[in-house]
Enzyme design. Structure first.
Site, short mmCIF file in Angstrom:
data_model
loop_
_atom_site.label_atom_id
_atom_site.label_comp_id
_atom_site.label_asym_id
_atom_site.label_seq_id
_atom_site.Cartn_x
_atom_site.Cartn_y
_atom_site.Cartn_z
CG HIS A 1 -1.73 0.89 1.16
ND1 HIS A 1 -1.53 2.49 1.61
CD2 HIS A 1 -3.70 1.26 1.40
CE1 HIS A 1 -2.51 2.68 1.57
NE2 HIS A 1 -3.69 1.79 1.06
CG ASP B 1 0.92 -2.34 6.72
OD1 ASP B 1 0.47 -2.11 5.42
OD2 ASP B 1 -0.24 -2.25 7.75
CD GLN C 1 -6.52 -4.96 4.44
OE1 GLN C 1 -7.59 -5.28 4.77
NE2 GLN C 1 -6.77 -3.62 4.48
CE LYS D 1 -7.01 -0.41 6.50
NZ LYS D 1 -7.66 0.31 5.30
CB CYS E 1 -3.66 2.85 -2.12
SG CYS E 1 -5.17 4.22 -1.43
#
Lengths: 407, 115
Positions: free
Chosen positions: A120, A199, A202, A225, A366
């Site tokens: 991203h 990261d 998600q 999220k 993105c």
């Protein structure tokens, strides 16, 4: 014990809305999840019962806010299985967490920062800017659009150069849904003397995340999220890593004392939390993680996988549909991105919304660099969550079948 | 793997593809006759057919009022998916033909005023 989806849907007031006679079908959870009443109530309680700042104020409101703020940090620590509360820093989102580390790290010129080629923009651009500013080198390992992840060999080869000082990569791709073999990658990175930044934006809402295994140096995620409020994220960092960082945002609460030429920084994590914080957001974020823990991450994973498998199986019957990433739904978490030949994904997204109240996301998500590299047109992304039902999946599939047939 | 074509410029579609399609439709009876003649005439007919097909593809791929197209198609879809599909596929060509008609009308009016 399975998921009681009907009961869960009652917790989300916006699902009760009626758009032109049809209930909303929200399939854009990879961008942001909906918010349950438990989170909204926790945030409203802050504003109605004790709307004040923490630590500075000695009055009753301040004491209550201070306790809840500290408790929220503990909730996050428990959820991540982190060793200490002080290793959890509240930020605005994953983007800010990554920028915090990128702007505070001190790496030698010529060192390599290694990322995947499918990051991203929030996990690409901070490193691009850092490398341009500091004489570091940015290198990538491949995550191809077709099939499972096969870039581990190239990842290993970069590490074996001995120049990689930091690896920063996603846990789960926001485009294809593929989950990387993080434990192995962290182990390899550490073996070759590199730090590892994960990261988990998600990954955290859909799979178990334990910061002690895979033992990453930094882990970042966003609460929005994970059923939490917007404008809230967190950064986990090992104590010895956090104390090495030079804060790039300083001001109130980041120092214990100051004069006109110097200051004494606060201990971690306060030194990274400058100014008045988003107290309602922090308290709501803790409520969100408690909600997620109550539902059970194993239940979440199983439910989303079942829905994804159903949609994947049905879409595979359409000759014009090309799925990005692994063909096996079990390898794609809650995400399904695809391209329909001959149909623009933006137009398809609007058609689904206007015809059936089905909300999806279209575009390059993105990940501009990755789409350019593999010469892909923008895709349509469906991303699932605990309140999505089989009926909604069937409606999506039925509508897509009809659109592909007639348009 | 071919993931599909890219959008084309509206200028190209307006000045090349649309006139080609319109002329092709008007000349279709003659082209149908050409196709029944000897190899050179048949080859010409095939090439003209190919040009028509590519022009139609360009028109379909062009981004002409896409939101409005999708909004209306989406609402029609609830009533009749086939009708919505027909509207969606014909939208670009209809808008381009209307643009040509409007351009011709404005040009005609300008000429009249000048003369």
């Amino acid at each position: 014990m399975g998921l009681n989806v009907a009961r869960i849907r009652e917790d989300f007031p916006c699902l009760c809305q009626d758009g032109a006679g049809r209930a909303p079908v929200y399939l854009d959870n990879a961008c942001m999840t909906l918010k349950p009443t438990q989170v909204l109530d926790a945030m409203m309680e802050y504003y109605t019962k004790h709307p004040s700042c923490h630590k500075r104020a000695m009055h009753r409101f301040g004491v209550m806010t201070t306790k809840k703020y500290a408790r929220a940090r503990s909730v996050v620590k428990e959820y991540l299985n982190a060793p200490k509360d002080s290793e959890v820093v509240f930020t605005r989102n994953t983007t800010e967490s990554i920028n915090l580390v990128a702007n505070s790290l001190d790496l030698a010129e010529g060192s390599i920062v290694l990322i995947s080629d499918a990051e991203h923009n929030s996990n690409l651009l901070p490193w691009v800017f850092l490398c341009q500013r500091s004489g570091l080198l940015l290198r990538t390992f491949p995550v191809r659009p077709d099939g499972p992840f096969e870039g581990l060999q190239e990842y290993r080869e970069w590490l074996e150069t001995g120049k990689v000082k930091l690896v920063s990569t996603f846990h789960t791709s926001n485009v294809t849904g593929v989950t990387l073999p993080i434990r192995e990658m962290v182990s390899l990175a550490h073996h070759h003397g590199a730090m590892f930044f994960l990261d988990a934006a998600q990954g955290l809402p859909h799979q178990p995340i334990d910061v002690r295994a895979p033992d990453a140096d930094f882990v970042a995620f966003s609460f929005h999220k994970a059923f939490g409020p917007t404008g809230m994220g967190a950064l986990y960092g090992k104590t010895r890593r956090l104390v090495e960082l030079r804060p790039f945002l300083v001001g109130g609460d980041t120092i214990e004392d100051a004069d006109y030429g110097s200051c004494t920084l606060s201990p971690i994590p306060e030194r990274f939390e400058a100014g008045l914080q988003n107290y309602a957001g922090v308290i709501g974020s803790a409520a969100a993680l408690e909600y997620l823990a109550n539902v059970g991450i194993a239940n979440v994973e199983r439910h989303e996988r079942e829905l994804n498998e159903f949609i994947t199986e049905e879409l595979a019957k359409l000759p014009k549909v090309r799925i990005l990433g692994p063909p096996d739904a079990a390898s794609r978490s809650s995400i399904l991105s695809f391209i329909v030949e001959g149909l623009d994904s933006g137009e398809l997204s609007i058609l689904l919304d206007k015809s059936a109240n089905v909300m999806t996301r279209s575009g390059v998500h993105c990940c501009h660099a990755w789409f350019h590299k593999y010469d892909l047109p923008p895709s349509l992304r469906v991303s699932l969550s605990i309140y999505n039902t089989l009926d909604e999946a069937e409606l999506l599939v039925r509508t897509l079948h009809s659109i592909v047939k007639h348009f | 793997m071919d993931w599909g074509p890219r959008p084309v410029s509206l200028y190209r579609v307006f000045t090349r593809a649309t006139p080609y399609v319109l002329l092709f439709i008007m000349a279709y009876p003659m082209l149908a006759l050409l196709g029944r003649m000897g190899p050179p005439a048949r080859l010409l007919a095939e090439r003209l057919n190919e040009g028509f097909r590519k022009s139609m593809e360009m028109i379909e791929r062009s981004q002409i009022l896409p939101k409005q197209k999708c909004l209306i198609s989406g609402r029609l879809f609830v009533l009749s998916p086939p009708l919505a599909g027909l509207f969606f596929r014909a939208f670009n060509l209809v808008v381009l033909v209307l643009m040509w008609v409007a351009t011709a009308a404005v040009a005609g009016l300008a000429c009249t005023l000048v003369l």
